[in-house]
Write a protein that holds these residues in place. Structure first.
Motif, mmCIF file in Angstrom:
data_model
loop_
_atom_site.group_PDB
_atom_site.id
_atom_site.type_symbol
_atom_site.label_atom_id
_atom_site.label_comp_id
_atom_site.label_asym_id
_atom_site.label_seq_id
_atom_site.Cartn_x
_atom_site.Cartn_y
_atom_site.Cartn_z
ATOM 1 N N ASN B 219 0.839 -1.193 0.000
ATOM 2 C CA ASN B 219 0.000 0.000 0.000
ATOM 3 C C ASN B 219 0.873 1.240 0.000
ATOM 4 O OD1 ASN B 219 -2.041 1.747 0.104
ATOM 5 N ND2 ASN B 219 -2.946 0.987 2.003
ATOM 6 N N LEU B 224 -5.496 5.074 5.006
ATOM 7 C CA LEU B 224 -6.511 4.241 4.359
ATOM 8 C C LEU B 224 -7.453 5.070 3.500
ATOM 9 C CD1 LEU B 224 -7.461 1.725 7.156
ATOM 10 C CD2 LEU B 224 -6.377 1.236 4.965
ATOM 11 N N VAL B 225 -7.683 6.323 3.939
ATOM 12 C CA VAL B 225 -8.624 7.170 3.204
ATOM 13 C C VAL B 225 -8.131 7.408 1.777
ATOM 14 C CG1 VAL B 225 -9.880 9.340 3.278
ATOM 15 C CG2 VAL B 225 -9.127 8.261 5.395
ATOM 16 N N MET B 227 -6.329 5.419 0.047
ATOM 17 C CA MET B 227 -6.062 4.187 -0.693
ATOM 18 C C MET B 227 -6.882 4.126 -1.983
ATOM 19 S SD MET B 227 -6.464 0.326 0.665
ATOM 20 C CE MET B 227 -6.367 -1.055 -0.448
ATOM 21 N N ASP B 228 -6.203 3.804 -3.067
ATOM 22 C CA ASP B 228 -6.888 3.673 -4.343
ATOM 23 C C ASP B 228 -7.263 2.206 -4.542
ATOM 24 O OD1 ASP B 228 -7.853 3.645 -6.853
ATOM 25 O OD2 ASP B 228 -6.030 4.371 -7.834
ATOM 26 N N VAL B 229 -8.528 1.902 -4.261
ATOM 27 C CA VAL B 229 -8.914 0.493 -4.290
ATOM 28 C C VAL B 229 -8.906 -0.076 -5.703
ATOM 29 C CG1 VAL B 229 -10.292 0.537 -2.215
ATOM 30 C CG2 VAL B 229 -11.352 1.087 -4.392
ATOM 31 N N PHE B 230 -8.944 0.800 -6.689
ATOM 32 C CA PHE B 230 -9.015 0.288 -8.059
ATOM 33 C C PHE B 230 -7.651 0.187 -8.721
ATOM 34 C CE2 PHE B 230 -13.391 2.040 -7.590
ATOM 35 C CZ PHE B 230 -13.975 0.802 -7.479
ATOM 36 N N SER B 231 -6.624 0.356 -7.918
ATOM 37 C CA SER B 231 -5.297 0.158 -8.463
ATOM 38 C C SER B 231 -4.679 -1.002 -7.681
ATOM 39 C CB SER B 231 -4.507 1.451 -8.277
ATOM 40 O OG SER B 231 -3.157 1.173 -8.099
ATOM 41 N N SER B 232 -4.256 -2.009 -8.396
ATOM 42 C CA SER B 232 -3.792 -3.212 -7.706
ATOM 43 C C SER B 232 -2.478 -2.958 -6.996
ATOM 44 C CB SER B 232 -3.626 -4.351 -8.707
ATOM 45 O OG SER B 232 -2.921 -5.398 -8.092
ATOM 46 N N GLN B 233 -2.438 -3.275 -5.729
ATOM 47 C CA GLN B 233 -1.208 -3.112 -4.966
ATOM 48 C C GLN B 233 -0.765 -4.447 -4.391
ATOM 49 O OE1 GLN B 233 -2.959 -0.312 -2.308
ATOM 50 N NE2 GLN B 233 -3.519 0.934 -4.062
#
Lengths: 77, 891
Positions: B219, B224-225, B227-233
């Motif tokens: 990450n 957490l706010v 965090m780009d959930v649509f980018s795979s980490q």
């Protein structure tokens, strides 16, 4: 909806797709003590996986899918 | 094989041919921009088409070619001979893949590596500013391990740190010793992979036989706010003993995101446990080592087992001892490893296996190229391969310089790289400097002589080989440039053979049409034979001749029918030809209208004559547009009505006896008959009286009336009032019918029924009022004779009851307005033709039934064209003209 958000519990069912990830993260941020029920979940998309891995919420119920349960139990502890 | 794929293959071959030709032309005119653009367009289209199918290997190579051509087109990379060679080779590879697809329907797993190599080679042409530098450099050095470029030979310090439970480690160790390679796989999905519809976790869950697996979250966001959930980490890691091919196949779409290492067996030997205390003293270690020196393995095992019984199992030392037992059992010869492991008990730190490289490499399966052994120890095959490569280099060097007299820098470098690779392979790495020096000289002089001289002198140091025949193993051991160049070279000779074997033939449609017309004439001419037989018998009185003519007629008839069938099949096309444009169209239109539409296509394989299919395309587009525009509602309206937000549009084709039925069904708002009635009244299409009594179904049918439009605003989609009547006339032109059913709030069903083919029509000849007429067989349900006493009159209409059903009866003479009564036969029965018109059965009374014939129906033109009661005319075998009725219009 593959995730049903209750007051303090997010219930996952079947296959939880990529489009749920954003809502899941938002809900987890809003409910830091929110628990996850995976009992009826067979697969979660990688986007949801990384949200769960980042937040590491409490798992209220493990998935009945053995393979998924194995994965998640090692990754979320 | 589906027809789309067939079409792709046939087109792709044309493209390959075109690409080859363009490359050839470019060779004589390397600066021509139009040629370059054309070439790019070819490659681009081919790549795009290949993407429709599940052939990642093909698409990968084509994609790289496309990128390369794009760079050439934009002048970022100059055109060169080398580039043309690489491209041609890539195209040959695509050709090989296509052959395989055609033969087996899929691409073999063994092509993945080649595809990656080719794509890599093409891409390296882009990155190299000097195009002439051969790509062989990267390839030849990287791919010296036996497993091809995907698995690199690695040294000990490159191995990932493994933290495995002892039981898992033992199992993996056993696997590796037994010859099943154990792979470490690190799968790093690209960040934007979610947008490509990939699910890395799903893929990760498919990895077979994994002994250990893990996922790591990298990450990058600080909180957490963010965090780009649509980018795979995510990074996935596995240890698996699955075969390499299986893994290649699994990750065939993402080979560039996979890092795969074969783990040597000893890497698993890593004692774990509590190092705080140890019950083992130096005496024990020394004693055991002594036993080991004396080859008393049983003794060693005994001592260790006794020791294990005395010590706690969770100790580091106990774990180490258990490992020694494993080593003794599985690698009894590997003394060095056993000794090292025992020695490690003194320090309680894991043994450093890299210190015994030599013996480890001999015993484990991985072959590390950096072993120092005398050259004479090399197996004969390897030496033979060595010589093959060296000889190839010598040949290259002795080639004449190219036309301009310049020696290509790239060629020299390529040779040098190959030589270095060869000498490394036989562990004569010290020669590298000499080669380098020779290369520098050669480059300075711009001549191959220095390299050649060096090569000649160097070869005397290598043991000569008597065996010279080619070894097939060369391909697996040296996947280097030389081999690469010849790999698909054979294709060029093969192409002529393959082209002749090609199964599809492209023929101009005019020729087919001419052939069909001729066969049509033949059918008519054939029909003359029965008349001739009849005349032979009645006029000339030769009965035998008449019989012979009839027999001959039967033969000709059979052949003619077969010919007709065949030509029909040639002209048949699947409706998918027009269906395939709908997904895109529906998507575009629904976007424009802000509606959500789920399009379902069914029966795409249904076939019909090319003319029919083509005639169908415009009406269908019209209908689909109408459904989208008028039929389906906006999502909010739909939700309010309790339906899904997304409307469903179903386009279904099916075959009903000799007709094709196409239905367009939507679950939209349907057609409100009242609205239609009033619109029609407003536009003056119906009068007040009709407005009052018209039935709902008839009202709905008014949408087919000329000049009818319900839309108040003319949009670019519909509303010009030329919609449905154009559809109807287009469909009727090819002898089809169109109908509509609608229920307010539920949706609309539009159906088109079309003949499969329109070339030859089967008609039944009937007689009425001393004339003969034809009636198309496709609407004839049956022929019956109705006794006159069974005919009832209901008001002015005649009816009869046929198998419990009331059938209205109409007299043909009445329909044709000739004021003569129908003639019954001697039993006072009327010949009745039951026809299906608009879905209902109607009986037509005629005077007499005659035979059925195949005719070529010529539509009537000019003034006669206005006679709707006839669908056309045809010539009969005796030269008379047969008028063919159109009962749909007549009734």
């Amino acid at each position: 909806m593959a995730i049903e958000f209750k007051k303090n519990l997010a219930v996952f069912s079947d296959f939880v797709g990529v489009e749920e990830a954003e809502a899941l993260l938002e809900w987890l941020l809003k409910n830091p003590k929110g628990k996850i029920n995976l009992a009826d979940c067979t697969h979660i998309h990688a986007s949801n996986l990384q949200v769960l891995m980042a937040v590491k919420p409490t798992i209220a119920a493990q998935s009945k899918d053995e393979d998924l349960q194995l994965w998640l139990s090692t990754l979320l502890n | 094989m589906n027809s789309l794929l067939e079409q792709f293959l046939s087109e792709a071959r044309d493209f390959l041919q075109g690409i080859g030709e363009k490359l050839m032309q470019l060779e004589s005119d390397p600066t021509s921009t139009p040629l370059m653009t054309e070439l790019f367009r070819f490659v681009h289209t081919l790549k795009g088409n290949s993407g429709l199918f599940d052939f990642p290997e093909m698409t990968r190579v084509l994609h790289a070619s496309e990128d390369l051509m794009d760079a050439v087109r934009n002048g970022r990379v100059g055109y060169s001979q080398k580039l043309a060679d690489e491209l041609l080779e890539a195209m040959d590879f695509v050709g090989v893949l296509m052959d395989e697809i055609e033969a087996e329907g899929e691409i073999g797993k063994n092509h993945a590596t080649t595809a990656t190599e080719l794509a890599q080679a093409l891409r390296s042409l882009i990155s190299d500013s000097k195009v002439s530098t051969p790509v062989a450099e990267q390839v030849s050095i990287d791919s010296f391990s036996e497993d091809g470029p995907a698995v690199k030979a690695i040294s000990w310090d490159e191995l990932p740190t493994l933290n495995l439970a002892e039981t898992v480690a033992i199992e993996l160790y056993r696997c590796a010793i037994n010859g099943d390679a154990v792979f470490w796989i690190e799968y790093t999905p690209e960040p934007e992979c979610f947008f490509k519809g990939e699910d890395p976790f799903f893929l990760a869950r498919q990895v077979p036989d994994n002994a250990w697996r893990n996922a790591i979250l990298n990450n990058t966001a600080s909180s957490l706010v963010e965090m780009d959930v649509f980018s795979s980490q995510l990074v996935f890691q596995f240890l698996t003993s699955a075969p390499a091919e299986e893994l290649d196949d699994l990750f065939r779409y993402v080979p560039d995101q996979i890092h795969r290492i074969e783990i040597p067996a000893l890497a698993f030997v890593k004692p774990i446990g509590n190092t705080d205390e140890s019950v083992i003293d130096d005496d024990f270690i020394n004693n055991t080592l002594l036993l080991l020196e004396n080859d008393d393995l049983d003794g060693v095992a005994r001592t260790i087992k006794t020791m294990l019984e005395l010590s706690a199992p969770e100790l580091w030392s106990s774990s180490a001892l258990r490992w020694v037992l494993q080593l003794i059992e599985l690698e009894p010869q590997n003394k060095a490893a056993q000794r090292l492991l025992l020695e490690s008990l003194r320090t309680l730190t894991p043994p450093d296996w890299s210190t015994l490289t030599h013996s480890v490499q001999i015993n484990s399966i991985t072959t590390n190229p950096v072993i120092s052994v005398d050259i004479s120890e090399f197996p004969e095959t390897l030496l033979r391969d060595f010589h093959t490569v060296i000889n190839a280099q010598r040949e290259i060097l002795s080639l004449p310089a190219n036309t301009s007299g310049e020696w290509s820098v790239g060629r020299l470098k390529s040779v040098a790289v190959s030589l270095i690779g060869c000498y490394r392979a036989i562990n004569q790495a010290h020669e590298v400097e000499a080669i380098d020096a020779a290369l520098q000289n050669a480059l300075a002089e711009n001549s191959p002589t220095p390299l050649l001289t060096w090569l000649e002198s160097a070869l005397t140091n290598v043991p000569e080989l008597t065996v010279t025949e080619e070894d097939p193993q060369i391909a697996t051991i040296f996947p280097v440039a030389t081999q690469n160049e010849v790999k698909f070279g054979r294709r060029v000779e093969d192409t002529t053979a393959a082209a002749t074997a090609s199964k599809t033939l492209k023929v101009d449609q005019d020729k087919i049409d001419r052939l069909m017309n001729l066969i049509g004439e033949m059918v008519v001419a054939k029909n003359a034979l029965p008349y001739l037989a009849n005349r032979a018998e009645t006029v000339f009185g030769v009965r035998d001749l008449a019989r012979e003519i009839k027999a001959q007629y039967a033969v000709i008839n059979r052949v003619a029918e077969e010919m007709q069938d065949t030509i029909m099949q040639v002209r048949m096309m699947p409706v998918s030809f027009i269906f395939q444009r709908f997904p895109r169209m529906v998507r575009d239109i629904s976007r424009k209208l802000g509606k959500e539409v789920e399009l379902v296509l069914e029966g795409e394989t249904t076939e019909a004559d090319k003319n029919i299919i083509e005639a169908l395309s415009d009406p269908l587009i019209h209908i689909v547009r109408n459904s989208l525009d008028h039929g389906l509602e906006q999502p909010d309206v739909r939700l309010a009505a309790g339906k899904n937000a997304a409307g469903k549009l179903l386009i279904r084709a099916s075959q009903e006896s000799d007709r094709v039925l196409i239905e367009i069904i939507d679950d939209g708002k349907g057609i409100n008959p009242d609205v239609i009635k009033h619109k029609a009244y407003e536009k003056g299409l119906i009068d007040e009286a009709t407005l009052e009594r018209i039935s709902d179904q008839d009202a709905v049918n008014l949408v087919f009336a000329a000049g009818f439009s319900t839309a108040d605003v003319i949009s670019d989609l519909s509303g010009r009032g030329v919609g449905m009547d154009v559809v109807r006339s287009a469909v009727e032109k090819v002898n089809g019918t169109v109908g509509i059913e609608s229920e307010v709030g539920k949706g609309t069903r539009l159906y088109l029924s079309l003949p499969l083919s329109m070339a030859v029509t089967n008609v039944m000849i009937i007689q009425s009022n001393q004339q003969i007429f034809g009636v198309p067989m496709d609407i004839v349900v049956e022929t019956v004779r109705v006794p006159s006493i069974h005919i009832q009159r209901i008001k002015q209409k005649q009816t009869t009851v046929l198998r419990g059903r009331i059938v209205p009866l109409l007299s043909l003479n009445d329909l044709l307005a000739s004021n003569v009564a129908q003639l019954p036969n001697e039993d006072n029965e009327f010949a009745t033709l039951i026809v299906r018109v608009h879905g209902e059965h109607v009986g037509i009374l005629v005077d007499e039934f005659r035979e059925t014939v195949d005719i070529i129906l010529k539509p009537m033109t000019g003034i006669l064209g206005g006679l709707a009661g006839y669908s056309g005319a045809a010539l009969l075998g005796d030269g008379s003209v047969l008028m063919v009725l159109n009962p749909r219009e007549l009734i």
